[in-house]
Design a protein around this motif. Structure first.
Motif, PDB file in Angstrom:
ATOM      1  N   CYS A 157       0.860  -1.189   0.000  1.00 25.41           N
ATOM      2  CA  CYS A 157       0.000   0.000   0.000  1.00 25.41           C
ATOM      3  C   CYS A 157       0.890   1.229   0.000  1.00 25.41           C
ATOM      4  O   CYS A 157       1.728   1.411   0.905  1.00 25.41           O
ATOM      5  CB  CYS A 157      -0.902  -0.022   1.229  1.00 25.41           C
ATOM      6  N   LYS A 162       1.896  -1.071   3.924  1.00 28.18           N
ATOM      7  CA  LYS A 162       1.518  -2.380   4.408  1.00 28.18           C
ATOM      8  C   LYS A 162       1.177  -3.275   3.212  1.00 28.18           C
ATOM      9  O   LYS A 162       0.773  -2.780   2.160  1.00 28.18           O
ATOM     10  CB  LYS A 162       0.302  -2.298   5.333  1.00 28.18           C
ATOM     11  N   GLU A 165      -3.632  -7.013   1.224  1.00 26.12           N
ATOM     12  CA  GLU A 165      -4.122  -8.342   1.567  1.00 26.12           C
ATOM     13  C   GLU A 165      -5.612  -8.520   1.299  1.00 26.12           C
ATOM     14  O   GLU A 165      -6.107  -9.640   1.276  1.00 26.12           O
ATOM     15  CB  GLU A 165      -3.864  -8.636   3.050  1.00 26.12           C
ATOM     16  N   LEU A 166      -6.351  -7.401   1.106  1.00 24.62           N
ATOM     17  CA  LEU A 166      -7.790  -7.461   0.940  1.00 24.62           C
ATOM     18  C   LEU A 166      -8.204  -6.780  -0.361  1.00 24.62           C
ATOM     19  O   LEU A 166      -7.438  -5.999  -0.941  1.00 24.62           O
ATOM     20  CB  LEU A 166      -8.510  -6.804   2.127  1.00 24.62           C
ATOM     21  N   CYS A 168     -11.314  -4.427  -1.903  1.00 28.14           N
ATOM     22  CA  CYS A 168     -12.513  -3.619  -1.642  1.00 28.14           C
ATOM     23  C   CYS A 168     -13.431  -3.716  -2.848  1.00 28.14           C
ATOM     24  O   CYS A 168     -13.125  -3.165  -3.912  1.00 28.14           O
ATOM     25  CB  CYS A 168     -12.123  -2.167  -1.357  1.00 28.14           C
ATOM     26  N   CYS A 176      -4.856  -2.515   2.075  1.00 23.61           N
ATOM     27  CA  CYS A 176      -4.173  -3.140   3.215  1.00 23.61           C
ATOM     28  C   CYS A 176      -5.101  -3.135   4.432  1.00 23.61           C
ATOM     29  O   CYS A 176      -6.217  -2.603   4.378  1.00 23.61           O
ATOM     30  CB  CYS A 176      -2.873  -2.413   3.513  1.00 23.61           C
ATOM     31  N   MET A 177      -4.619  -3.676   5.569  1.00 26.18           N
ATOM     32  CA  MET A 177      -5.455  -3.776   6.766  1.00 26.18           C
ATOM     33  C   MET A 177      -5.790  -2.403   7.334  1.00 26.18           C
ATOM     34  O   MET A 177      -6.860  -2.203   7.917  1.00 26.18           O
ATOM     35  CB  MET A 177      -4.737  -4.628   7.823  1.00 26.18           C
ATOM     36  N   CYS A 179      -6.193   0.313   5.517  1.00 24.20           N
ATOM     37  CA  CYS A 179      -7.132   0.984   4.605  1.00 24.20           C
ATOM     38  C   CYS A 179      -8.576   0.748   5.030  1.00 24.20           C
ATOM     39  O   CYS A 179      -9.416   1.662   4.964  1.00 24.20           O
ATOM     40  CB  CYS A 179      -6.934   0.480   3.178  1.00 24.20           C
ATOM     41  N   ILE A 180      -8.889  -0.477   5.442  1.00 25.52           N
ATOM     42  CA  ILE A 180     -10.283  -0.787   5.761  1.00 25.52           C
ATOM     43  C   ILE A 180     -10.748  -0.062   7.022  1.00 25.52           C
ATOM     44  O   ILE A 180     -11.941   0.115   7.249  1.00 25.52           O
ATOM     45  CB  ILE A 180     -10.482  -2.304   5.920  1.00 25.52           C
ATOM     46  N   PRO A 191     -11.082 -11.360   1.188  1.00 22.30           N
ATOM     47  CA  PRO A 191      -9.649 -11.668   1.028  1.00 22.30           C
ATOM     48  C   PRO A 191      -9.275 -11.702  -0.451  1.00 22.30           C
ATOM     49  O   PRO A 191     -10.087 -12.013  -1.318  1.00 22.30           O
ATOM     50  CB  PRO A 191      -9.516 -13.054   1.673  1.00 22.30           C
TER      51      PRO A 191
END
Length: 551
Positions: A157, A162, A165-166, A168, A176-177, A179-180, A191
């Motif tokens: 990211c 980071k 991993e996800l 949107c 990344c974690m 961002c959410i 995922p």
């Protein structure tokens, strides 16, 4: 020797001229070593100056030294080569050098080895040797490793540094974690693997669709190539037929010309012979008369009474030699009036026969494009009667109560159910015992309400019969056709790409008329109009007939 071999390096066995390991090493008088081929070539370049120097120390020799291979040095070079090969083989068996398309190790200097893993924390890829700290050191063991990939920075990211991993689904982007929590609140996340599986299914579907499109286009290419081959075959056949026809015509013309010349010359010979016979007979009579004239003249000059009287009696001058009455005899000049015209007429007759034969062949050829045509009741004028098999139509004099849908004509017309937007097609219609009719093809967008203008400019190409014997081609300004006899069955042929509409007298195997250079830009439909019943005079139907394709 093995301990010594370990201390040897490539520099010690390198020729200073070619900068490669010695091949057939030789030693100069000054003690330096070179490849035999290299030093020989070097000294040959100075052969004209008679100066032979060592390339390293520049010591000069008055004569070219006699060089021999240094056997000791040659053996050392051989052992060094074997050692280097064994070392390279051992190294390559342990780890592989990175090849094009493979991810190289980011730590290796010089020769880059193939990476085994990439670290998402270090943003670097490692070979087996340089990966060892990530497998043994406690601090590095926590780093996230993955199969080697290039451009590791793209997997991080850019805002939070980071790993991505996800996915949107709201913004259709990888996050990344952090961002959410910070930037994509209330968004729907899955995922990366789950989204990957879904996208993979979509890609497989897309790939299948693409393969289907590719297959269709391959088939289309084959179809086009096949059509080109058929077109070439048609062109070759047409050229061969054309050459044959024109060769026959040329021979016919030459034959008729020879016959014409022979006829004229024969007439001239006959006239000349008559004249020569008359001249010969006249000359013979002339000779006899001149002979008698000479005798009479000679006798008239005689002064001998007795002799004259006796000679006159003997000559019988009151009865001249027998002659023909030439006053009624004449040699008229030969008459050639009409000779050329008759020869041309005979040639025209020959040409007509050949044209008829060509049309017969042409008709058989277009009949191969016969299609099954049926009438469309949705387009028929309410006064028309269609047979149950939709093959016949005639006027009933009675208007039926039918819905006035947009497809229906407001004049006595009906279209076929079938339409054509490419290629060639042919159909036949029986017009026997009818006094009026209209046949042809029309574009799909023809105006169906109100009177129809039978004109190619308005998108309709037709042949018409009026008053029982007036045949016309509706070509804007109607073209009046002179036919020897009225057709009982009319064949209609269309070549969409060629822009051609032709009408044939099927039974006479004769071409009636052709529209050429047409521009078709939409669907074409067969067009039929039986016209008014006319008190029973025109009650016979138009009948779509099966095509009899004679071999």
């Amino acid at each position: 020797m093995s301990s010594v071999r370990c201390l040897l390096s490539e520099d010690q066995f390198q020729c200073s001229i070619c900068l490669d390991v010695f091949t057939d090493p030789v030693t100069t008088p000054c003690g330096h070593n070179f490849c035999k081929k290299c030093i020989t070539k070097h000294w040959n370049s100075y052969l004209l100056t008679y100066r032979f120097q060592c390339p390293l120390c520049n010591e000069a020799f008055t004569t070219k030294p006699d060089l021999r291979v240094n056997t000791f040095m040659s053996e050392m070079v051989s052992q060094f080569r074997q050692s280097a090969q064994q070392k390279a083989s051992s190294s390559s068996s342990e780890q592989q050098e990175s090849k094009p398309g493979e991810v190289p190790c980011d730590v290796c200097t010089g020769t880059k080895l193939k990476a085994l893993k990439s670290c998402l924390v270090c943003l670097a890829s490692y070979c087996e040797t340089h990966l060892e700290p990530h497998l043994t050191m406690s601090g590095l063991k926590r780093h996230q490793l993955m199969d080697p990939v290039e451009n590791l920075e793209d997997r991080m990211c850019t805002k939070h540094d980071k790993p991505l991993e996800l996915f949107c689904r709201t913004d259709q982007t990888c996050v990344c974690m952090l961002c959410i929590v910070l930037d994509h609140k209330m968004h729907k996340f899955v995922p990366l693997k789950e989204e990957y599986e879904g996208k993979k299914v979509e890609l497989e579907k897309t790939e299948a669709e693409l393969q289907e499109m590719i297959q269709k286009r391959r088939l289309k290419i084959q179809e086009v190539k096949h059509k080109v081959e058929l077109s070439e075959e048609d062109a070759d056949r047409e050229k061969a037929e054309g050459v044959q026809v024109f060769t026959d015509l040329k021979e016919s013309v030459e034959r008729k010309l020879n016959e014409l010349i022979n006829t004229i010359e024969e007439k001239q010979r006959t006239t000349k012979k008559q004249a020569e016979d008359s001249i010969r007979e006249l000359e013979q009579e002339l000779s006899e008369l001149m002979k008698r004239s000479t005798e009479v003249e000679k006798l008239s000059l005689s002064e001998d009474h007795l002799h004259l009287l006796q000679s006159v009696q003997a000559l019988n001058i009151h009865h001249p030699p027998p002659t023909k009455d030439w006053s009624e005899v004449s040699v008229p000049p030969a008459s050639y009036e009409g000779t050329v015209r008759r020869a041309v007429s005979q040639l025209e007759e020959t040409l007509s026969k050949k044209i008829k034969k060509l049309v017969e062949v042409e008709l058989k050829r277009v009949q191969k494009f016969a299609v099954d045509v049926t009438l469309d009741p949705q387009t028929a004028h309410p006064q028309l009667i269609l047979s149950d098999d939709r093959k016949q139509v005639n006027d009933s004099d009675v208007r039926k109560n039918l819905p006035d849908n947009p497809e229906r004509f407001s004049c006595l017309c009906v279209l076929a159910k079938q339409s054509f937007s490419s290629g060639r097609f042919y159909f036949e219609v029986q017009v026997k015992e009818k006094t009026e009719w209209t046949l042809g093809v029309t574009r799909e967008s023809i105006n169906r309400k109100g009177p129809i203008s039978l004109s190619p400019q308005d998108g309709i190409w037709t042949l018409c019969l009026r008053n029982g014997n007036e045949y016309k081609a509706a070509a804007g300004a109607p073209v009046l056709l002179s036919l020897k006899s009225g057709p009982q069955k009319v064949g209609v042929f269309v070549d969409y790409e060629e822009g051609l509409v032709s009408f044939y007298d099927v039974e006479a195997a004769a071409l009636i008329f052709s529209f050429t250079g047409c521009s078709f830009k939409e669907k074409l439909l067969p067009f039929f109009s039986p016209l008014l019943n006319d008190g029973g005079k025109n009650s016979s139907p138009l009948i779509i007939s099966p095509v009899n394709q004679t071999p």
